[in-house]
Enzyme design. Structure first.
Site, PDB file in Angstrom:
ATOM      1  N   TYR A  14       0.819  -1.138   0.205  1.00 57.07           N
ATOM      2  CA  TYR A  14       0.074  -0.072  -0.002  1.00 57.07           C
ATOM      3  C   TYR A  14       0.900   1.066  -0.120  1.00 57.07           C
ATOM      4  O   TYR A  14       0.735   2.078  -0.780  1.00 57.07           O
ATOM      5  CB  TYR A  14      -0.841   0.016   1.317  1.00 57.07           C
ATOM      6  CG  TYR A  14      -1.767   1.150   1.515  1.00 57.07           C
ATOM      7  CD1 TYR A  14      -2.828   1.404   0.918  1.00 57.07           C
ATOM      8  CD2 TYR A  14      -1.138   2.044   2.580  1.00 57.07           C
ATOM      9  CE1 TYR A  14      -3.431   2.781   1.393  1.00 57.07           C
ATOM     10  CE2 TYR A  14      -1.712   3.383   2.667  1.00 57.07           C
ATOM     11  CZ  TYR A  14      -3.076   3.558   2.288  1.00 57.07           C
ATOM     12  OH  TYR A  14      -3.716   4.659   2.533  1.00 57.07           O
TER      13      TYR A  14
ATOM     14  N   THR B 189     -12.021   5.758   9.212  1.00 51.57           N
ATOM     15  CA  THR B 189     -12.843   5.357   8.274  1.00 51.57           C
ATOM     16  C   THR B 189     -13.154   3.760   8.154  1.00 51.57           C
ATOM     17  O   THR B 189     -12.349   2.988   8.943  1.00 51.57           O
ATOM     18  CB  THR B 189     -12.451   5.800   6.970  1.00 51.57           C
ATOM     19  OG1 THR B 189     -11.061   4.966   6.871  1.00 51.57           O
ATOM     20  CG2 THR B 189     -11.823   7.400   6.750  1.00 51.57           C
TER      21      THR B 189
HETATM   22  N1  LIG Z   1      -8.191   6.905   6.630  1.00 49.72           N
HETATM   23  C1  LIG Z   1      -6.995   7.070   6.831  1.00 49.72           C
HETATM   24  O1  LIG Z   1      -6.270   7.360   7.828  1.00 49.72           O
HETATM   25  C2  LIG Z   1      -6.280   7.310   5.424  1.00 49.72           C
HETATM   26  C3  LIG Z   1      -4.966   7.649   5.573  1.00 49.72           C
HETATM   27  C4  LIG Z   1      -3.942   7.838   4.569  1.00 49.72           C
HETATM   28  C5  LIG Z   1      -4.471   7.699   3.258  1.00 49.72           C
HETATM   29  N2  LIG Z   1      -6.012   7.418   3.158  1.00 49.72           N
HETATM   30  C6  LIG Z   1      -6.372   7.439   1.976  1.00 49.72           C
HETATM   31  O2  LIG Z   1      -7.634   7.911   1.693  1.00 49.72           O
HETATM   32  C7  LIG Z   1      -8.418   7.439   0.679  1.00 49.72           C
HETATM   33  C8  LIG Z   1      -9.861   6.961   1.097  1.00 49.72           C
HETATM   34  O3  LIG Z   1      -9.594   6.135   2.190  1.00 49.72           O
HETATM   35  P1  LIG Z   1     -10.560   5.956   3.680  1.00 49.72           P
HETATM   36  O4  LIG Z   1      -9.764   5.731   4.664  1.00 49.72           O
HETATM   37  O5  LIG Z   1     -11.617   6.837   3.395  1.00 49.72           O
HETATM   38  O6  LIG Z   1     -11.256   4.333   3.345  1.00 49.72           O
HETATM   39  P2  LIG Z   1     -12.671   3.846   2.883  1.00 49.72           P
HETATM   40  O7  LIG Z   1     -13.589   4.283   3.782  1.00 49.72           O
HETATM   41  O8  LIG Z   1     -12.486   2.250   2.607  1.00 49.72           O
HETATM   42  O9  LIG Z   1     -12.917   4.284   1.202  1.00 49.72           O
HETATM   43  C9  LIG Z   1     -12.414   3.995   0.293  1.00 49.72           C
HETATM   44  C10 LIG Z   1     -13.489   4.211  -0.801  1.00 49.72           C
HETATM   45  O10 LIG Z   1     -12.709   3.667  -2.152  1.00 49.72           O
HETATM   46  C11 LIG Z   1     -13.587   2.907  -2.788  1.00 49.72           C
HETATM   47  N3  LIG Z   1     -13.030   1.967  -3.664  1.00 49.72           N
HETATM   48  C12 LIG Z   1     -12.052   1.126  -3.454  1.00 49.72           C
HETATM   49  N4  LIG Z   1     -11.873   0.611  -4.457  1.00 49.72           N
HETATM   50  C13 LIG Z   1     -12.743   1.082  -5.330  1.00 49.72           C
HETATM   51  C14 LIG Z   1     -12.844   0.737  -6.762  1.00 49.72           C
HETATM   52  N5  LIG Z   1     -12.119  -0.393  -7.572  1.00 49.72           N
HETATM   53  N6  LIG Z   1     -13.980   1.507  -7.568  1.00 49.72           N
HETATM   54  C15 LIG Z   1     -14.291   2.321  -7.195  1.00 49.72           C
HETATM   55  N7  LIG Z   1     -14.383   2.700  -5.804  1.00 49.72           N
HETATM   56  C16 LIG Z   1     -13.262   2.072  -5.056  1.00 49.72           C
HETATM   57  C17 LIG Z   1     -14.480   2.276  -1.726  1.00 49.72           C
HETATM   58  O11 LIG Z   1     -15.597   1.692  -2.170  1.00 49.72           O
HETATM   59  P3  LIG Z   1     -16.428   0.563  -1.584  1.00 49.72           P
HETATM   60  O12 LIG Z   1     -16.917   0.808  -0.289  1.00 49.72           O
HETATM   61  O13 LIG Z   1     -17.437  -0.110  -2.587  1.00 49.72           O
HETATM   62  O14 LIG Z   1     -15.261  -0.530  -1.504  1.00 49.72           O
HETATM   63  C18 LIG Z   1     -14.649   3.303  -0.641  1.00 49.72           C
HETATM   64  O15 LIG Z   1     -15.595   4.142  -0.951  1.00 49.72           O
HETATM   65  C19 LIG Z   1      -7.626   5.938   0.249  1.00 49.72           C
HETATM   66  O16 LIG Z   1      -7.033   6.474  -0.876  1.00 49.72           O
HETATM   67  C20 LIG Z   1      -6.795   5.985   1.356  1.00 49.72           C
HETATM   68  O17 LIG Z   1      -5.603   5.190   1.004  1.00 49.72           O
HETATM   69  C21 LIG Z   1      -6.653   7.208   4.284  1.00 49.72           C
END
Ligand SMILES: NC(=O)c1ccc[n+]([C@@H]2O[C@H](COP(=O)([O-])OP(=O)(O)OC[C@H]3O[C@@H](n4cnc5c(N)ncnc54)[C@H](OP(=O)(O)O)[C@@H]3O)[C@@H](O)[C@H]2O)c1
Length: 324
Positions: free
Chosen positions: A204, A239
């Site tokens: 990742y 999240t």
């Molecule tokens: N939360 C943190 O602390 C954190 C820290 C650093 C970076 N990030 C980054 O922030 C971004 C959002 O993550 P999050 O933490 O909010 O997690 P999350 O709630 O799991 O959100 C990820 C979203 O991406 C969607 N997704 C994944 N694969 C997909 C695909 N093939 N096509 C369309 N949609 C897709 C998911 O849809 P489904 O629900 O349908 O799977 C979900 O809505 C990510 O890039 C993550 O790496 C998060």
């Protein structure tokens, strides 16, 4: 260095406080904290992965600023949920569902072509969709899933939507990466980590490093078209992705972890604040550009590795170039 900058930098280097909610709360109180983003009437935004977490928080933030927001989910059902959830939080907003599995090359290309052909403008593209699979997984195209979602998809969407982004200049592309990238360099010679023992966090973080390096290269290429390309990291936000993908991490950071709205603050700010179109290719956290490397991290990438990554992803995204 003035007092506010010293505190801000200490929070950034210290990681634990800076990436948690304390960091954002302290920074908001420091002198010089950048002004809140201005309203966005007449602007159009596309957010991928908008059904949950940071994507939903960002879509809501843009909707509340008055933008037309296209919320992209992996299929029609998820896109519909994203639109419903956004509208619940921003009643009366102009929210439009878009269905596309961004890990699927054919769907990505078709979506981008249709959107660029039909929509009159796109002011902000947020490449937010992300995954951290527990075991090595491959897509229908034979790509490693994390790489397909976090590296290839933002590339294809940026390339495919370039015409409509350029028509709307000055416009913005915001790639959501992670502070975890500090620990990784481009895995030269193993860009999909196929020859590396699979560890979800390691792979990742590598893809996030790759996404940052491609952000910098897109910024150079699109600057003369008025498209500003930035990366940001949200810190640690509570999240669904963190709850399911990193339960131990979530338990440890629970006292300090950010809300999704706090994590998405800089996404929304970059989408509207004038500061974001005064530069391009920067790596932001809490409304400030940050270094691309950390003193305790893996160090910078060399130019041949950066170029090889671009050529490799371009070859996958545009197979007629046959560079794979
Ligand atoms: N939360 C943190 O602390 C954190 C820290 C650093 C970076 N990030 C980054 O922030 C971004 C959002 O993550 P999050 O933490 O909010 O997690 P999350 O709630 O799991 O959100 C990820 C979203 O991406 C969607 N997704 C994944 N694969 C997909 C695909 N093939 N096509 C369309 N949609 C897709 C998911 O849809 P489904 O629900 O349908 O799977 C979900 O809505 C990510 O890039 C993550 O790496 C998060």
């Amino acid at each position: 260095m003035d007092f506010a900058t010293t505190i801000d930098t200490a929070l950034d280097r210290g990681i634990v406080l800076g990436y948690g909610s304390v960091g954002l709360r302290v920074r908001r109180r420091l002198p010089g904290w950048p002004a809140d983003p201005p309203p966005m009437p007449g602007k159009t935004v596309l957010v991928t992965g908008a059904g949950s977490g940071l994507g939903l928080a960002a879509a809501t933030g843009f909707a509340r600023l008055g933008a037309q927001v296209h919320v992209l989910g992996r299929n029609a059902e998820r896109a519909g949920e994203a639109a419903r959830r956004t509208l619940e939080r921003a009643p009366g907003a102009d929210v439009r569902p878009q269905a596309c599995d961004v890990s699927d090359l054919a769907q990505l290309r078709a979506f981008a072509e249709k959107f660029a052909g039909e929509e009159p403008r796109l002011d902000v593209l947020v490449n937010n969709a992300g995954v951290m699979p527990g075991r090595r997984t491959h897509t229908a195209d034979g790509l490693e899933l994390t790489f397909a979602t976090q590296v290839v998809a933002p590339w294809v969407l940026t390339a495919g939507l370039e015409p409509v982004l350029a028509r709307s200049a000055p416009s913005r592309v915001i790639n959501v990466v992670s502070g975890g990238l500090y620990g990784q360099r481009i895995p030269a010679g193993d860009l999909q980590s196929a020859d590396t023992r699979y560890g979800p966090k390691k792979v990742y973080a590598r893809t996030k490093r790759e996404e940052l390096v491609l952000t910098q290269q897109w910024a150079e290429r699109l600057l003369d078209r008025g498209v500003h390309v930035h990366a940001m990291h949200p810190g640690w936000a509570d999240t669904e992705g963190v709850r399911t993908g990193m339960p131990v991490f979530r338990a440890l950071t629970r006292p300090v972890i950010r809300t999704p709205d706090e994590g998405a603050d800089t996404i929304v700010w970059l989408g509207s604040a004038p500061e974001a179109v005064e530069s391009s290719g920067l790596f932001w956290h809490d409304r400030r550009p940050r270094p691309a490397t950390h003193p305790l991290g893996a160090g910078p990438d060399d130019e041949p590795a950066r170029k090889r990554l671009w050529d490799y992803v371009e070859g996958i995204a545009t197979p007629h170039l046959n560079r794979q």
